[in-house]
Scaffold this motif. Structure first.
Motif, PDB file in Angstrom:
ATOM      1  N   PHE A   1      35.716  -2.990  27.428  1.00  0.00           N
ATOM      2  CA  PHE A   1      35.978  -2.561  26.062  1.00  0.00           C
ATOM      3  C   PHE A   1      36.419  -1.100  26.110  1.00  0.00           C
ATOM      4  O   PHE A   1      35.805  -0.294  26.817  1.00  0.00           O
ATOM      5  CB  PHE A   1      34.726  -2.701  25.186  1.00  0.00           C
ATOM      6  N   ILE A   2      37.457  -0.752  25.363  1.00  0.00           N
ATOM      7  CA  ILE A   2      37.986   0.614  25.403  1.00  0.00           C
ATOM      8  C   ILE A   2      37.290   1.461  24.343  1.00  0.00           C
ATOM      9  O   ILE A   2      37.482   1.248  23.144  1.00  0.00           O
ATOM     10  CB  ILE A   2      39.507   0.618  25.192  1.00  0.00           C
ATOM     11  N   LEU A   3      36.486   2.406  24.793  1.00  0.00           N
ATOM     12  CA  LEU A   3      35.803   3.313  23.875  1.00  0.00           C
ATOM     13  C   LEU A   3      36.738   4.435  23.444  1.00  0.00           C
ATOM     14  O   LEU A   3      36.713   4.889  22.297  1.00  0.00           O
ATOM     15  CB  LEU A   3      34.548   3.883  24.542  1.00  0.00           C
ATOM     16  N   SER A   4      37.582   4.905  24.358  1.00  0.00           N
ATOM     17  CA  SER A   4      38.604   5.892  24.039  1.00  0.00           C
ATOM     18  C   SER A   4      39.666   5.826  25.128  1.00  0.00           C
ATOM     19  O   SER A   4      39.410   5.369  26.240  1.00  0.00           O
ATOM     20  CB  SER A   4      38.023   7.308  23.941  1.00  0.00           C
ATOM     21  N   GLY A   5      40.872   6.305  24.800  1.00  0.00           N
ATOM     22  CA  GLY A   5      41.955   6.285  25.762  1.00  0.00           C
ATOM     23  C   GLY A   5      42.873   5.085  25.578  1.00  0.00           C
ATOM     24  O   GLY A   5      42.904   4.463  24.508  1.00  0.00           O
ATOM     25  N   SER A   6      43.611   4.732  26.622  1.00  0.00           N
ATOM     26  CA  SER A   6      44.552   3.619  26.535  1.00  0.00           C
ATOM     27  C   SER A   6      44.762   2.998  27.908  1.00  0.00           C
ATOM     28  O   SER A   6      44.620   3.657  28.938  1.00  0.00           O
ATOM     29  CB  SER A   6      45.892   4.085  25.954  1.00  0.00           C
TER      30      SER A   6
ATOM     31  N   LEU B   1      27.588   3.534  16.733  1.00  0.00           N
ATOM     32  CA  LEU B   1      28.768   3.950  17.485  1.00  0.00           C
ATOM     33  C   LEU B   1      29.534   2.743  18.011  1.00  0.00           C
ATOM     34  O   LEU B   1      30.765   2.693  17.930  1.00  0.00           O
ATOM     35  CB  LEU B   1      28.360   4.865  18.643  1.00  0.00           C
ATOM     36  N   LEU B   2      28.808   1.777  18.559  1.00  0.00           N
ATOM     37  CA  LEU B   2      29.468   0.587  19.082  1.00  0.00           C
ATOM     38  C   LEU B   2      30.228  -0.159  17.988  1.00  0.00           C
ATOM     39  O   LEU B   2      31.367  -0.583  18.182  1.00  0.00           O
ATOM     40  CB  LEU B   2      28.449  -0.349  19.719  1.00  0.00           C
ATOM     41  N   ARG B   3      29.611  -0.315  16.850  1.00  0.00           N
ATOM     42  CA  ARG B   3      30.272  -1.042  15.757  1.00  0.00           C
ATOM     43  C   ARG B   3      31.472  -0.261  15.224  1.00  0.00           C
ATOM     44  O   ARG B   3      32.474  -0.847  14.814  1.00  0.00           O
ATOM     45  CB  ARG B   3      29.282  -1.316  14.627  1.00  0.00           C
ATOM     46  N   GLU B   4      31.367   1.057  15.224  1.00  0.00           N
ATOM     47  CA  GLU B   4      32.470   1.880  14.736  1.00  0.00           C
ATOM     48  C   GLU B   4      33.671   1.811  15.668  1.00  0.00           C
ATOM     49  O   GLU B   4      34.827   1.687  15.219  1.00  0.00           O
ATOM     50  CB  GLU B   4      32.009   3.331  14.599  1.00  0.00           C
ATOM     51  N   LYS B   5      33.423   1.854  16.962  1.00  0.00           N
ATOM     52  CA  LYS B   5      34.502   1.955  17.937  1.00  0.00           C
ATOM     53  C   LYS B   5      35.036   0.601  18.395  1.00  0.00           C
ATOM     54  O   LYS B   5      36.224   0.475  18.703  1.00  0.00           O
ATOM     55  CB  LYS B   5      34.024   2.743  19.164  1.00  0.00           C
ATOM     56  N   ILE B   6      34.166  -0.419  18.477  1.00  0.00           N
ATOM     57  CA  ILE B   6      34.546  -1.703  19.064  1.00  0.00           C
ATOM     58  C   ILE B   6      34.347  -2.822  18.042  1.00  0.00           C
ATOM     59  O   ILE B   6      33.213  -3.253  17.796  1.00  0.00           O
ATOM     60  CB  ILE B   6      33.707  -2.009  20.326  1.00  0.00           C
ATOM     61  N   PRO B   7      35.414  -3.320  17.432  1.00  0.00           N
ATOM     62  CA  PRO B   7      35.276  -4.391  16.423  1.00  0.00           C
ATOM     63  C   PRO B   7      34.540  -5.623  16.943  1.00  0.00           C
ATOM     64  O   PRO B   7      33.871  -6.319  16.160  1.00  0.00           O
ATOM     65  CB  PRO B   7      36.730  -4.720  16.078  1.00  0.00           C
ATOM     66  N   PHE B   8      34.637  -5.906  18.242  1.00  0.00           N
ATOM     67  CA  PHE B   8      33.983  -7.080  18.815  1.00  0.00           C
ATOM     68  C   PHE B   8      32.487  -7.110  18.502  1.00  0.00           C
ATOM     69  O   PHE B   8      31.893  -8.186  18.331  1.00  0.00           O
ATOM     70  CB  PHE B   8      34.204  -7.086  20.330  1.00  0.00           C
ATOM     71  N   PHE B   9      31.856  -5.942  18.429  1.00  0.00           N
ATOM     72  CA  PHE B   9      30.407  -5.882  18.257  1.00  0.00           C
ATOM     73  C   PHE B   9      29.959  -5.887  16.795  1.00  0.00           C
ATOM     74  O   PHE B   9      28.759  -5.902  16.525  1.00  0.00           O
ATOM     75  CB  PHE B   9      29.855  -4.625  18.939  1.00  0.00           C
ATOM     76  N   ARG B  10      30.900  -5.880  15.867  1.00  0.00           N
ATOM     77  CA  ARG B  10      30.512  -5.704  14.469  1.00  0.00           C
ATOM     78  C   ARG B  10      29.771  -6.902  13.878  1.00  0.00           C
ATOM     79  O   ARG B  10      29.054  -6.769  12.889  1.00  0.00           O
ATOM     80  CB  ARG B  10      31.753  -5.385  13.624  1.00  0.00           C
ATOM     81  N   GLU B  11      29.945  -8.091  14.478  1.00  0.00           N
ATOM     82  CA  GLU B  11      29.277  -9.268  13.938  1.00  0.00           C
ATOM     83  C   GLU B  11      27.888  -9.485  14.521  1.00  0.00           C
ATOM     84  O   GLU B  11      27.171 -10.381  14.087  1.00  0.00           O
ATOM     85  CB  GLU B  11      30.137 -10.514  14.196  1.00  0.00           C
ATOM     86  N   LEU B  12      27.499  -8.684  15.478  1.00  0.00           N
ATOM     87  CA  LEU B  12      26.209  -8.888  16.130  1.00  0.00           C
ATOM     88  C   LEU B  12      25.055  -8.390  15.267  1.00  0.00           C
ATOM     89  O   LEU B  12      25.112  -7.310  14.696  1.00  0.00           O
ATOM     90  CB  LEU B  12      26.177  -8.161  17.476  1.00  0.00           C
ATOM     91  N   GLU B  13      23.996  -9.193  15.203  1.00  0.00           N
ATOM     92  CA  GLU B  13      22.797  -8.776  14.488  1.00  0.00           C
ATOM     93  C   GLU B  13      22.113  -7.641  15.269  1.00  0.00           C
ATOM     94  O   GLU B  13      22.269  -7.527  16.490  1.00  0.00           O
ATOM     95  CB  GLU B  13      21.821  -9.948  14.334  1.00  0.00           C
ATOM     96  N   PRO B  14      21.346  -6.794  14.581  1.00  0.00           N
ATOM     97  CA  PRO B  14      20.677  -5.664  15.246  1.00  0.00           C
ATOM     98  C   PRO B  14      19.833  -6.076  16.444  1.00  0.00           C
ATOM     99  O   PRO B  14      19.817  -5.383  17.466  1.00  0.00           O
ATOM    100  CB  PRO B  14      19.821  -5.060  14.131  1.00  0.00           C
TER     101      PRO B  14
END
Length: 236
Positions: A56-61, A10-23
């Motif tokens: 980090f914005i999970l939803s909304g604006s 979920l974090l990787r899907e919603k927040i690009p910042f976390f996509r590079e982090l190893e498990p």
């Protein structure tokens, strides 16, 4: 704020910042992430507050704004996946450079300074990613200062609409143009270009009369972006 139960997907899907982090790094970070659920028009922090969290914005604006001594100037509109508040974390004791307020019901994820610093230490490449992001914001702020100094309100509105179309635009289901997928009031648009509402409204009506934009459900539709870009080139 409440401790948040999240999975890595979920974090990787919603927040690009976390996509590079190893498990394994993600597993260390998730327990320290907290969630805040806010209503529309809720203040997250105020200019000159001491900052100790990144959001980090999970939803909304969220919109980020400051005051030029007379009126409010919106510096950025942020949506799902964006982060903010990082500049005040660069050095202990730094204060917020602007105010952050929700534009809609919003879910935020937050990391406090010690946890954020540990994350950066464990994954140094994130520091470069954040630096690039922050430098882009600085570049836009400098451009906004130039626009406020040298461009008239109509031109500033055209330029801002084209930028928002590039960032938030979607194909218009009812036509061939683009629709800016953000609901805006005339006052908010005026705040974005450093104008009073009456002047911004006049410029918007002119653009509609010329067929350069239409407004539908508080969202701006650009029937022909190339035509609007040509108007911008003529005006600059």
């Amino acid at each position: 704020m409440e401790r948040l139960k999240l999975n890595q997907e979920l974090l990787r899907e919603k927040i690009p910042f976390f996509r590079e982090l190893e498990p394994e790094v993600m597993a260390q970070v998730i327990p320290w992430i907290t969630e805040r659920k806010l209503k529309r028009n809720a203040i997250i922090f105020i200019e000159e507050d001491v900052g100790d969290e990144i959001y980090f914005i999970l939803s909304g604006s969220v919109h980020i704004y400051s005051f030029d001594g007379v009126k409010r100037v919106i510096l950025a509109l942020l949506q799902e996946g964006d982060f903010f508040g990082e500049m005040a974390l660069m050095k202990p004791g730094l204060v917020r450079s602007a105010t952050a307020e929700t534009m809609a019901p919003t879910r935020l994820l937050a990391l406090r300074r010690p946890d954020f610093e540990a994350l950066i230490e464990a994954h140094p490449r994130l520091a470069l990613h954040m630096l690039n992001y922050t430098m882009e914001r600085l570049r836009r702020a400098n451009q906004q200062i130039y626009d406020l100094t040298f461009l008239n309100v109509r031109t500033r509105i055209i330029k801002r609409l084209l930028r928002m179309a590039a960032e938030r635009g979607k194909p218009d289901p009812d036509g061939m143009g683009m629709v800016i997928d953000v609901k805006l009031t005339h006052q908010q648009l005026a705040d974005m270009v450093g104008s009073v509402r009456e002047t911004a409204t006049k410029a918007l009506l002119e653009l509609q009369d010329e067929g350069l934009i239409t407004i539908r459900n508080k969202m701006v539709v650009i029937p022909d972006p190339h035509r609007l870009e040509a108007k911008l080139e003529e005006a600059q």
